[in-house]
Design a protein around this motif. Structure first.
Motif, short mmCIF file in Angstrom:
data_model
loop_
_atom_site.label_atom_id
_atom_site.label_comp_id
_atom_site.label_asym_id
_atom_site.label_seq_id
_atom_site.Cartn_x
_atom_site.Cartn_y
_atom_site.Cartn_z
N ILE A 62 0.84 -1.21 0.00
CA ILE A 62 0.00 0.00 0.00
C ILE A 62 0.87 1.25 0.00
N ILE A 63 1.90 1.23 0.84
CA ILE A 63 2.77 2.41 0.91
C ILE A 63 3.46 2.65 -0.42
N MET A 64 4.09 1.60 -0.96
CA MET A 64 4.82 1.76 -2.21
C MET A 64 3.87 2.16 -3.34
N GLY A 65 2.73 1.48 -3.38
CA GLY A 65 1.77 1.77 -4.45
C GLY A 65 1.24 3.19 -4.38
N SER A 66 0.94 3.66 -3.15
CA SER A 66 0.41 5.02 -3.07
C SER A 66 1.48 6.03 -3.40
N LEU A 67 2.70 5.77 -2.93
CA LEU A 67 3.78 6.72 -3.26
C LEU A 67 3.92 6.84 -4.77
N ALA A 68 3.99 5.65 -5.41
CA ALA A 68 4.21 5.63 -6.85
C ALA A 68 3.05 6.32 -7.57
N GLY A 69 1.82 5.96 -7.18
CA GLY A 69 0.67 6.50 -7.87
C GLY A 69 0.48 7.98 -7.59
N TYR A 70 0.71 8.38 -6.36
CA TYR A 70 0.45 9.75 -5.98
C TYR A 70 1.48 10.72 -6.55
N GLY A 116 3.95 10.01 -8.82
CA GLY A 116 4.23 9.82 -10.24
C GLY A 116 5.68 10.15 -10.55
N GLY A 117 5.97 10.47 -11.80
CA GLY A 117 7.31 10.92 -12.18
C GLY A 117 8.39 9.92 -11.82
N TRP A 118 9.53 10.45 -11.35
CA TRP A 118 10.67 9.55 -11.13
C TRP A 118 10.44 8.63 -9.92
N VAL A 119 9.65 9.09 -8.94
CA VAL A 119 9.35 8.23 -7.79
C VAL A 119 8.64 6.98 -8.29
N ASP A 120 7.64 7.20 -9.13
CA ASP A 120 6.87 6.11 -9.72
C ASP A 120 7.80 5.19 -10.50
N LEU A 121 8.63 5.79 -11.32
CA LEU A 121 9.53 5.02 -12.17
C LEU A 121 10.43 4.13 -11.30
N LEU A 122 11.01 4.76 -10.28
CA LEU A 122 11.94 4.02 -9.41
C LEU A 122 11.22 2.87 -8.71
N ILE A 123 10.08 3.18 -8.09
CA ILE A 123 9.38 2.14 -7.34
C ILE A 123 8.94 1.00 -8.25
N MET A 124 8.45 1.34 -9.41
CA MET A 124 7.98 0.28 -10.30
C MET A 124 9.14 -0.55 -10.84
N ILE A 154 14.62 -5.00 -25.32
CA ILE A 154 15.91 -5.47 -24.80
C ILE A 154 16.59 -4.36 -24.00
N LEU A 155 16.55 -3.15 -24.52
CA LEU A 155 17.17 -2.04 -23.81
C LEU A 155 16.52 -1.84 -22.44
N LEU A 156 15.20 -2.04 -22.40
CA LEU A 156 14.51 -1.88 -21.13
C LEU A 156 14.90 -2.96 -20.13
N ALA A 157 15.32 -4.10 -20.65
CA ALA A 157 15.67 -5.21 -19.76
C ALA A 157 17.01 -4.97 -19.06
N ILE A 158 17.85 -4.12 -19.65
CA ILE A 158 19.19 -3.93 -19.06
C ILE A 158 19.14 -3.38 -17.63
N PRO A 159 18.42 -2.26 -17.40
CA PRO A 159 18.35 -1.80 -16.00
C PRO A 159 17.75 -2.84 -15.07
N LEU A 160 16.83 -3.62 -15.60
CA LEU A 160 16.20 -4.66 -14.78
C LEU A 160 17.25 -5.69 -14.33
N VAL A 161 18.07 -6.11 -15.28
CA VAL A 161 19.11 -7.10 -14.95
C VAL A 161 20.09 -6.49 -13.95
N LEU A 162 20.42 -5.22 -14.13
CA LEU A 162 21.33 -4.56 -13.19
C LEU A 162 20.70 -4.53 -11.79
N GLY A 163 19.42 -4.20 -11.75
CA GLY A 163 18.72 -4.15 -10.46
C GLY A 163 18.75 -5.51 -9.78
N ILE A 164 18.51 -6.55 -10.57
CA ILE A 164 18.51 -7.90 -10.02
C ILE A 164 19.89 -8.23 -9.45
#
Lengths: 278, 516, 306
Positions: free
Chosen positions: A93-101, A103-111, C9-19
């Motif tokens: 819930i925390i991660m999902g709300s942060l990401a959804g609320y 958005g932007g790079w926070v969302d990108l990072l969490i997802m 494939i390019l999108l998979a690279i950061p994923l592999v790094l994260g893993i």
């Protein structure tokens, strides 16, 4: 809500699942009163003896009462399932709300992080982490909990993103409602049903996961017992004393089955779209 | 759709086409292991499974074969010690060849030991051989070891290192050695498929004569119950490490003969002697009286053990001293001794002294069924005499840390000593910080005897010394000795001659014969 | 199409790094010194020192990570602490066995799940459907090792049809394949049934029915094809599922695969090996998902545009 309950109880199998679960929870809660023997009392001279009047489900290699151990074990198995589920739900819930609320790079990072967690097979992540940290009741449930939050986060994020667009939210904002209020009032109730279904099914998979961990020796540790640990202890005597592994195996199956049935029933009851065709 | 089916069938044939298995004829002997081999290279041997396989391929200079009374010549035919005790000369067997046909010489012996001693080899056994100062090879069939001081257990140590082929090892290297092992022994390596099987075949040129069975296949089967079922069905001809229940069940079927192997190991309940709680000898003796070793042997081990009075097993008859203080189960006596030591029964039924309850915890490895069962029993027996014992089940890594740092009030484990009575590494006070003295036992007299016994090279004098060590350890209750375990196994009745040999030695498969 | 594939494939690279970061970071969860853990308890000081130097464990975390990563990228995954053999060699020798087992189990799983799922959906709420669903639920609820032992006792010991364990002939495949395939089929069958049921409610199916087409034609021609799309996505999780099954099942059946290698490594705290296996499997999962995505794009061209 009553309509949901009604629909749930129309679903016969889900009713059966709910009843079985209630019985199991009851057994776990009242273990000290229900257990015919002290689960820790050993009778080495009677090791692996089959069911008898005093020991209805027989005795384990140390001669302890299997029924009593299973009743107490229900506490461990069920609470690992519930607590791990609660942890994942909370983190999700925390991660999902942060990401959804935000958005932007926070969302990108969490997802992206969520994607990492979803890609590594959960079982591998969990056994490795438990092996490293050292197995115990707490480490098992915390690690399982922390490894399965991604599904919840995705549901919540999706819901927030879709709700953000809706006019009533903008209206609520315009009237100065705080974001938290909007989240509590509008978002959570909307995704409550998928979340409940997910938790139910998740508990089932956690119980199975714990038994696999026990099989490898990384589950709940002595003197505490879980169904998984009794089952895995019994497997060395599968041929010579099958009762040791049979009863906890049945208990696990029943519990997992019950959670699955309930989950299915809940899904149907909470999601009118699907019911329509039935 | 049809094309897809054809494709799948073709693919499936391709995938299952190859297979190891092996012929199930009477000259093939299938031996179930509980794990795969790790390393066959003689200087890297660490575990039982690898030793079992390696022993069939490689040979040491001398060896215990039927008893622990004497060493049997293997690659060495004669040996003698210089009167100073500082050098040992070995005459090597002539006409022995390696499996690839190259002759075996003194260079190989020198190479083996020098490799073992080389820090770059990273051998965990290196420390045990540091008394070797230098190695000389006057001719092709003579090796002379120079030691830094006289060493009583020297031959015992020689028996633990199989000799490897210099020309081969220096070429093949460690990484490929397992599947290309070469020795002088009765069996030769055919193939190693990791986790699946190791196949050996008879060495036609073995100096001791060609073995009766043509092929040996080792199969690692990790699940104990599956191992027992495979034995019962005749899929494997020998398996050990069976539970007492499976052992009985397998024997019932009639096509399997039971093989019970004694071991040199001793299992104990070890109080930490540094802890003031156990400073009083009467308290330690009370613990020994309160614990029923006999019941553990019968009820937990189901008879698969011998009650123990000290760290040397009665099986090791040459060195075992039966005349030591014994502690038969006697809870009344235990209570009496505890009372004498000033412990009074408190209101909760537990003993107290100076306002403190007699309570301590024992650490043990989680997941070991036998250990757990005996721990639970001991807990109950100690409670009967008013002692509150707590069980602390630890994961192995945590257990190791605690042991390393000597952080425990008591611990339960078992140890496997070598046949030689030199247990310096267990009982000498310096071994508390620098060895395996997990009991933190320290006794000036024992220290002196252990130092003496190591340097002494006369067997009779050594016997006297170690008899005394055993007597003191028992009198002092350095640890509560519980039992010496036995290993339960079964041999298919189509085969015979699986010599058990002396305890703790790998079985010699060249003596196995098919029954005709 | 090519552009789509390249982008995936390019999108998979950061994923592999994260893993890789997560897998590497796991080691640092340990209460003690990671080097001590990697080297094992009995390791002499010189071994510990050499690992510390070689892998840069005396440096800050990120430096350690990149040292490790650059080695792994060059194929050096370290050595097993226990056998001191290269990790890559240990993995390579096990991989074929796991692949063979998984191949057969997958085939068996598909062979059970698809027909059963379709029949259950077609004959919804008849005894056929109930029986199939019961089969699926029981299959999903049974601990794998329990099923494995029951199968060994019944089919290997009592009936003496198949060997208890090991490899060699086709008969050795039967029990492990059945155990693994059965439990996977259970979940998959439910998926097939559900997604088919959903499609059957769609308008175009109704139209097809209204046109008077025979039920079988409706089912196979119209419904199944569309139901395939969600099922293909589910197949993406197939590899992850198989891997989990193999860990337990290979140990029981003494199958010389990757799962058993992992079990042994975990029990012996051989963490370089554990790290490498998890990393490898995860990368394989990424690759499988990538493949599924591409497949998906082939089936449904709309995907490429988004």
């Amino acid at each position: 809500m009553p309509s949901v309950l009604q629909r749930l109880f129309q679903h016969k199998l889900a009713t059966v699942g709910a009843i079985v679960l209630l019985l199991l929870v009851f057994a776990a809660l009242f273990a000290p009163w229900l257990a015919p023997n002290n689960p820790e009392d050993v009778h080495p001279e009677a090791s692996l003896r089959g069911p008898s009047r005093q020991f209805p489900l027989g005795q384990d290699p140390s001669g302890r009462c299997i029924l009593s151990r299973m009743l107490y074990g229900a506490r461990a198995s069920l609470s690992v399932g519930f607590l791990a589920g609660v942890i994942s739900l909370g983190v999700g819930i925390i991660m999902g709300s942060l990401a959804g609320y935000f958005g932007g790079w926070v969302d990108l990072l969490i997802m992206r992080v969520a994607e990492v967690f979803m890609t590594i097979p959960q079982f591998l992540l969990v056994i490795a982490a438990v092996a490293i940290v050292g197995p115990s009741f707490t480490s098992v449930l915390v690690i399982i909990g922390l490894s399965s939050w991604t599904g919840y986060a995705r549901v919540l994020r999706g819901e927030i993103l879709s709700i953000k667009q809706k006019p009533f939210v903008e209206a609520a904002r315009a009237y100065g409602s705080s974001s938290w209020r909007i989240l509590l009032r509008h978002v959570l109730p909307n995704c409550l049903s998928p979340l409940i279904v997910m938790v139910t099914l998740n508990v089932a998979s956690v119980i199975l996961l714990e038994s696999s961990l026990s099989f490898l020796g990384f589950g709940i540790q002595e003197p505490q017992a879980s169904w998984g640990s009794i089952l895995s202890q019994g497997r060395a005597y599968f041929q010579s004393a099958p009762h040791v592994a049979t009863f906890p195996g049945i208990a696990i199956m029943l519990a997992v089955l019950a959670f699955n049935l309930l989950g299915d029933g809940l899904r149907d009851a909470l999601d009118p779209k699907l019911v329509e065709g039935e | 759709m049809k094309r897809l089916v054809v494709l799948l069938i073709a693919l499936s044939l391709l995938l299952t086409g190859c297979g190891g298995g092996g012929a199930k004829t009477s000259d093939t002997f299938i031996y179930a292991l509980d794990a795969d081999i790790v390393n066959l290279l003689p200087v890297k041997l660490t575990n039982v499974v690898s030793t079992t396989v390696s022993t069939q391929i490689h040979e040491p200079l001398v060896k215990y074969e039927d008893t622990y009374d004497e060493f049997v010549p293997k690659l060495a035919t004669e040996w003698s010690m210089d009167p100073s005790g500082l050098s040992w000369t070995f005459k090597l067997r002539t006409g022995v060849t390696w499996h690839d046909g190259e002759p075996f010489t003194s260079e190989d012996v020198k190479y083996t030991y020098e490799t073992l001693l080389d820090p770059a080899t990273k051998s965990v056994r290196r420390a045990n051989y540091q008394i070797i100062k230098s190695i000389e090879t006057p001719d092709e069939h003579t090796v002379v070891f120079h030691l830094s001081e006289p060493h009583g257990p020297f031959l015992d140590k020689m028996s633990q290192v199989p000799i490897m082929a210099k020309h081969h090892v220096s070429k093949v290297g460690l990484d490929d050695y397992n599947s290309k092992a070469i020795g002088t022994g009765p069996f030769m390596m055919v193939e190693w498929i990791p986790d699946d099987h190791v196949t050996l075949k008879a060495n036609p040129n073995y100096w001791g004569g060609k073995p009766a069975i043509e092929n040996v296949i080792f199969k690692p089967i990790p699940e104990a119950s599956v191992r027992a079922m495979a034995l019962q069905k005749g899929e494997v001809h020998f398996a050990s490490g069976l539970t007492a229940e499976d052992f009985e069940k397998v024997l019932d079927k009639g096509n399997v003969q039971g093989i019970v192997v004694d071991s040199l190991a001793f299992a104990y309940f070890g109080h930490n002697n540094r802890n003031p709680l156990f400073a009083d000898k009467r308290v330690r003796q009370a613990l020994a009286y309160a614990i029923d070793g006999e019941s553990i042997v019968n009820d937990v081990r189901k008879g698969a053990a011998i009650v123990s009075v000290g760290p040397i097993s009665p099986t090791n008859a040459v060195w075992f001293n039966p005349n030591v203080k014994q502690y038969p189960y006697d809870p009344e006596k235990a209570k009496e001794l505890l009372a004498q030591a000033g412990w009074q029964v408190g209101s909760d039924g537990f003993l107290t002294k100076d306002g403190k309850t007699f309570s301590f915890s024992v650490i043990l490895a989680a997941g070991d069924e036998v250990m757990r069962n005996q721990a639970v029993l001991i807990q109950k027996w100690l409670k009967d005499v008013g002692v509150d014992l707590k069980l602390e089940f630890l994961d192995w890594s945590v257990m190791n840390d605690r042991l390393d740092n000597r952080e425990y009030e008591a611990m339960m484990l078992s140890m496997t000593p070598s046949p030689d009575p030199d247990q310096f590494n267990y009982w000498h006070s310096t071994a508390i910080d620098n060895g395996f003295n997990d009991w933190c036992y320290s006794n000036v007299q024992v220290d002196r005897l252990l130092e003496q016994g190591r340097r002494e090279t006369d067997p009779a004098a050594r016997k006297a010394i170690y008899d005394e060590v055993q007597a003191i350890l028992a009198e002092d209750v350095a640890a509560v000795f519980l039992y010496h375990p036995k290993v339960l196994g079964g041999l298919n009745k189509n085969f015979t001659g699986m010599t058990e040999g002396p305890a703790g030695q790998a079985p010699l498969l060249y003596k196995v014969k098919p029954v005709k | 199409m090519l552009k789509y594939v390249v982008r995936r494939i390019l999108l998979a690279i950061p994923l592999v790094l994260g893993i890789s970061l997560l897998v590497f970071g796991l080691m640092h969860l340990a209460p003690g010194d990671p080097v001590r853990m990697l080297a094992g308890r009995e390791a002499p000081q010189e071994v510990i020192d050499s690992i510390r130097r070689e892998w840069g464990f005396d440096k800050p975390f990120l430096v350690q990570y990149f040292t490790w990563l650059s080695k792994v990228l060059r194929g050096d995954m370290g050595r097993s602490v226990i056998s001191q053999l290269p990790v890559s060699y240990l993995i390579k020798s096990r991989l074929p066995y796991t692949l063979k087992l998984n191949f057969w189990a997958t085939l068996l799983g598909l062979a059970i799940a698809f027909p059963l799922g379709v029949i259950a959906a077609a004959k919804r709420q008849t005894w056929v459907d109930y029986a199939a669903s019961a089969f699926a639920l029981v299959g999903m609820s049974m601990p794998g090792f329990w099923l494995a032992l029951v199968l060994i006792i019944v089919f290997a010991v009592q009936l003496n049809w198949f060997p208890t364990s090991g490899t060699g002939t086709w008969a050795h495949y039967v029990l492990p394949t059945a155990t693994l395939g059965f439990s996977w089929a259970a979940g998959l069958m439910r998926m097939v049934r559900t997604s088919l049921l959903e499609v059957l409610k769609e308008d175009y199916v109704r139209t097809a029915r209204a046109k008077g087409l025979r039920e079988k034609v409706v089912l196979v021609k119209h419904a199944l094809r569309n139901a395939l799309i969600p099922i293909v996505t589910v197949l993406g999780t197939w590899l992850a599922y198989m891997v989990v099954g193999t860990v337990v099942i290979e140990t029981i059946f003494a199958w010389p695969g990757l799962g058993r290698l992992l079990t042994t490594a975990l029990l012996q705290r051989d963490f370089f090996l554990v790290q490498a296996i998890i990393l490898m499997i995860s990368v394989a999962v990424v690759a499988a998902n990538l493949l599924v995505d591409v497949l998906y794009a082939v089936i449904d061209p709309r995907v490429r545009l988004s």
